[in-house]
Motif scaffolding. Structure first.
Motif, PDB file in Angstrom:
ATOM      1  N   GLU A  11     -11.779  15.246  -3.017  1.00 49.89           N
ATOM      2  CA  GLU A  11     -10.850  14.345  -3.905  1.00 49.89           C
ATOM      3  C   GLU A  11     -11.505  14.148  -5.076  1.00 49.89           C
ATOM      4  O   GLU A  11     -10.624  14.078  -6.371  1.00 49.89           O
ATOM      5  N   LYS A  12     -12.620  13.496  -5.028  1.00 50.40           N
ATOM      6  CA  LYS A  12     -13.220  13.217  -6.466  1.00 50.40           C
ATOM      7  C   LYS A  12     -13.652  14.475  -7.216  1.00 50.40           C
ATOM      8  O   LYS A  12     -13.668  14.427  -8.652  1.00 50.40           O
ATOM      9  N   SER A  23      -4.047   1.519   8.057  1.00 49.41           N
ATOM     10  CA  SER A  23      -4.671   0.313   8.550  1.00 49.41           C
ATOM     11  C   SER A  23      -3.299  -0.630   8.550  1.00 49.41           C
ATOM     12  O   SER A  23      -3.622  -1.421   9.619  1.00 49.41           O
ATOM     13  N   ILE A  27     -10.479   8.289 -10.950  1.00 49.35           N
ATOM     14  CA  ILE A  27     -11.405   8.135  -9.912  1.00 49.35           C
ATOM     15  C   ILE A  27     -12.712   9.072  -9.916  1.00 49.35           C
ATOM     16  O   ILE A  27     -13.511   9.043  -8.747  1.00 49.35           O
ATOM     17  N   PRO A  75     -12.204   8.140   9.910  1.00 55.33           N
ATOM     18  CA  PRO A  75     -11.467   6.888   9.485  1.00 55.33           C
ATOM     19  C   PRO A  75     -12.024   5.722  10.176  1.00 55.33           C
ATOM     20  O   PRO A  75     -11.858   5.790  11.381  1.00 55.33           O
ATOM     21  N   THR A 129     -16.883  13.683  -2.757  1.00 54.30           N
ATOM     22  CA  THR A 129     -15.756  14.324  -1.703  1.00 54.30           C
ATOM     23  C   THR A 129     -15.025  15.266  -2.591  1.00 54.30           C
ATOM     24  O   THR A 129     -14.826  15.210  -3.851  1.00 54.30           O
ATOM     25  N   SER A 156       0.888  -1.305  -0.060  1.00 56.23           N
ATOM     26  CA  SER A 156      -0.166   0.045   0.110  1.00 56.23           C
ATOM     27  C   SER A 156       0.945   1.307  -0.133  1.00 56.23           C
ATOM     28  O   SER A 156       0.466   2.088  -0.644  1.00 56.23           O
ATOM     29  N   TYR A 162      -6.599   9.416  -0.963  1.00 55.69           N
ATOM     30  CA  TYR A 162      -7.166   9.235   0.613  1.00 55.69           C
ATOM     31  C   TYR A 162      -7.249   7.712   0.926  1.00 55.69           C
ATOM     32  O   TYR A 162      -6.849   7.287   1.852  1.00 55.69           O
ATOM     33  N   ASP A 163      -7.879   6.967  -0.158  1.00 58.07           N
ATOM     34  CA  ASP A 163      -7.904   5.354   0.262  1.00 58.07           C
ATOM     35  C   ASP A 163      -6.566   4.837   0.547  1.00 58.07           C
ATOM     36  O   ASP A 163      -6.375   3.810   1.332  1.00 58.07           O
ATOM     37  N   ARG A 164      -5.434   5.267  -0.401  1.00 58.61           N
ATOM     38  CA  ARG A 164      -4.201   4.568  -0.052  1.00 58.61           C
ATOM     39  C   ARG A 164      -3.687   5.288   1.076  1.00 58.61           C
ATOM     40  O   ARG A 164      -3.181   4.233   1.793  1.00 58.61           O
ATOM     41  N   MET A 196      -5.505   5.441   3.835  1.00 57.19           N
ATOM     42  CA  MET A 196      -5.951   4.737   4.783  1.00 57.19           C
ATOM     43  C   MET A 196      -5.328   3.427   5.001  1.00 57.19           C
ATOM     44  O   MET A 196      -5.426   2.736   5.979  1.00 57.19           O
ATOM     45  N   ALA A 197      -5.334   2.890   3.793  1.00 57.54           N
ATOM     46  CA  ALA A 197      -4.890   1.577   3.383  1.00 57.54           C
ATOM     47  C   ALA A 197      -3.246   1.223   4.351  1.00 57.54           C
ATOM     48  O   ALA A 197      -3.138   0.436   4.928  1.00 57.54           O
TER      49      ALA A 197
END
Length: 437
Positions: A241-242, A135, A189, A312, A239, A117, A127-129, A131-132
């Motif tokens: 970001e998008k 995590s 995205i 999150p 969002t 990740s 953002y998703d990366r 959070m990955a």
């Protein structure tokens, strides 16, 4: 040769052998500096070819370097502006790493390898990366004693004491700094309006009742009018970001609160946040326009950078509400943060806008669940430019639910946009279910 000279010669030989044994092995120079690329995500560069040598810099994946010399585990490199240092050779590659290459590496169960990740983030930050990566650190770097303390606190219903403690991770800090400085999200995205032919889309709830409701939506046929491309407007709930991906505006991220204990008497304690991030704020680098509707059914337009906040990992409390599409916008709501109907990259002239409403009676079959029970729908057609052709259709399905009283009504809302004479689905919303807390 005299004995004294022989003894001196022997001593000199021993000293040289001893020095040769104790010295660091020299790195073998390459015939010519070779182009290489850093293959690790966030790699320490040291002042000498030793594991415990001071760190002089960090380089992210795909930084181009020049290989000067190599021996065993360490390579001597240089990079931009004649900077120089030593890197573990295992973190060098003869070619740049690609996202496709990383995504092709799977675990035995077919899932994406979470250890990759961080590298994926630096290739395409988002953002998703982020959070990955957080995590992954949460699962692999949290001391077991701290993990056990938090587990006991949650299981005890809050009777035990447990403070959420996290230590700073330089790479995670660097990732957040990258997003805090502002970046433009990749176009792929963006979530554009999807063609609607009367069939439910995958993003919508798919229960038998919902499936029946969608098939009750009958939109009037329209020719092309105001919108010529789905890229001209964005969903009211998407969002920053998008929106950045769609309109090419930089977006920024900030951590606004540390992790915290949430939950309630029904759910018990729940940890909110991932690693050291309890609340995240996204916003655009410059304002865009949100078009909504006031209580008089008039279109209103506001400008803002869209402060979008989220926790999150979420809050597992059953009484936590969700952001909703709002129409009309009441006076008590902050007009600078309205969800509205859609968002635009440019200001619109709404002086000619008109709207009409059509009532539809819904007769829900007895074969479907009795609760909720849909009774009617209102479809509001909005003509933005006054040419008599609807540009937006707002479908509002109204239902009653058991236990809420005779006058209680709940709504399922869908927004459609006319693009080149075809209706496209933009977004949907549904009232939160009754809360028993």
């Amino acid at each position: 040769m005299s004995n004294s000279i022989q003894r001196f010669s022997f001593l000199i030989t021993c000293l040289c052998l001893s020095a040769a044994v104790s010295a660091e092995p020299a790195l073998a120079s390459v015939s010519a500096p070779a182009r290489q690329w850093v293959s690790g995500s966030y790699v320490n560069i040291r002042t000498a070819a030793k594991k415990d040598a001071p760190v002089s810099a960090t380089l992210i994946i795909n930084t181009e370097v020049r290989l000067l010399a190599a021996r065993d585990d360490f390579c001597e490199i240089s990079w931009e502006n004649n900077q120089h240092g030593f890197i573990a050779c295992k973190f060098l590659s003869t070619k740049p790493v690609t996202l496709a290459e990383l995504s092709s590496k799977k675990l035995a169960n077919g899932a994406t390898d979470p250890s990759l990740s961080a590298r994926a983030f630096w290739l395409q930050p988002g953002y998703d990366r982020l959070m990955a990566v957080a995590s992954y650190f949460e699962n692999t770097m949290l001391p077991e004693k701290q993990r056990e303390s938090e587990r006991k606190y949650a299981e005890s219903g809050g009777a035990e004491n447990s403070e959420i403690k996290r230590f700073p991770i330089p790479e995670l800090n660097a990732m957040r700094a990258k997003l805090a400085a502002g970046i433009v999200a990749p176009k792929e995205i963006a979530e554009l309006a999807s063609n609607w032919d009367g069939s439910p889309l995958g993003m919508l709830p798919s229960s038998a009742l919902h499936q029946w409701v969608y098939h009750q939506i009958r939109l009037t046929k329209v020719p092309s009018s105001f919108f010529q491309s789905t890229n001209e407007l964005a969903s009211p709930k998407t969002t920053p970001e998008k929106i950045s991906a769609q309109f090419g505006i930089p977006w920024k991220l900030a951590v606004t609160a540390p992790p915290f204990w949430g939950g309630d008497n029904n759910s018990g304690p729940s940890k909110n946040g991932i690693w050291d991030m309890g609340e995240i704020s996204q916003r655009l680098d410059r304002p865009i326009y949100t078009i909504g509707m006031n209580e008089k059914a008039e279109l209103v337009q506001t400008s803002s950078t869209i402060d979008y906040r989220e926790i999150p990992g979420g809050d597992t409390s059953p009484c936590v509400g969700n952001p909703h599409i709002l129409w009309p916008v009441t006076d008590s709501q902050n007009a600078t943060h309205i969800q509205g109907l859609f968002r635009s990259n440019k200001a619109l002239n709404l002086s000619k806008a008109k709207s009409t409403v059509k009532l539809q009676v819904l007769l829900q079959p007895k074969s479907l669940p009795a609760d909720p029970h849909f009774i009617r729908a209102l479809t509001r057609y909005i003509d933005l430019d006054g040419d008599g052709i609807p540009d937006l259709a707002l479908w509002d399905g109204i239902n009653t639910q058991v236990g809420l009283g005779d006058n209680s009504e709940y709504h399922l809302k869908l927004i459609f946009v006319n693009v080149l004479g075809r209706w496209h689905f933009l977004d949907f919303d549904e009232d939160d279910p009754p809360c028993g807390c």
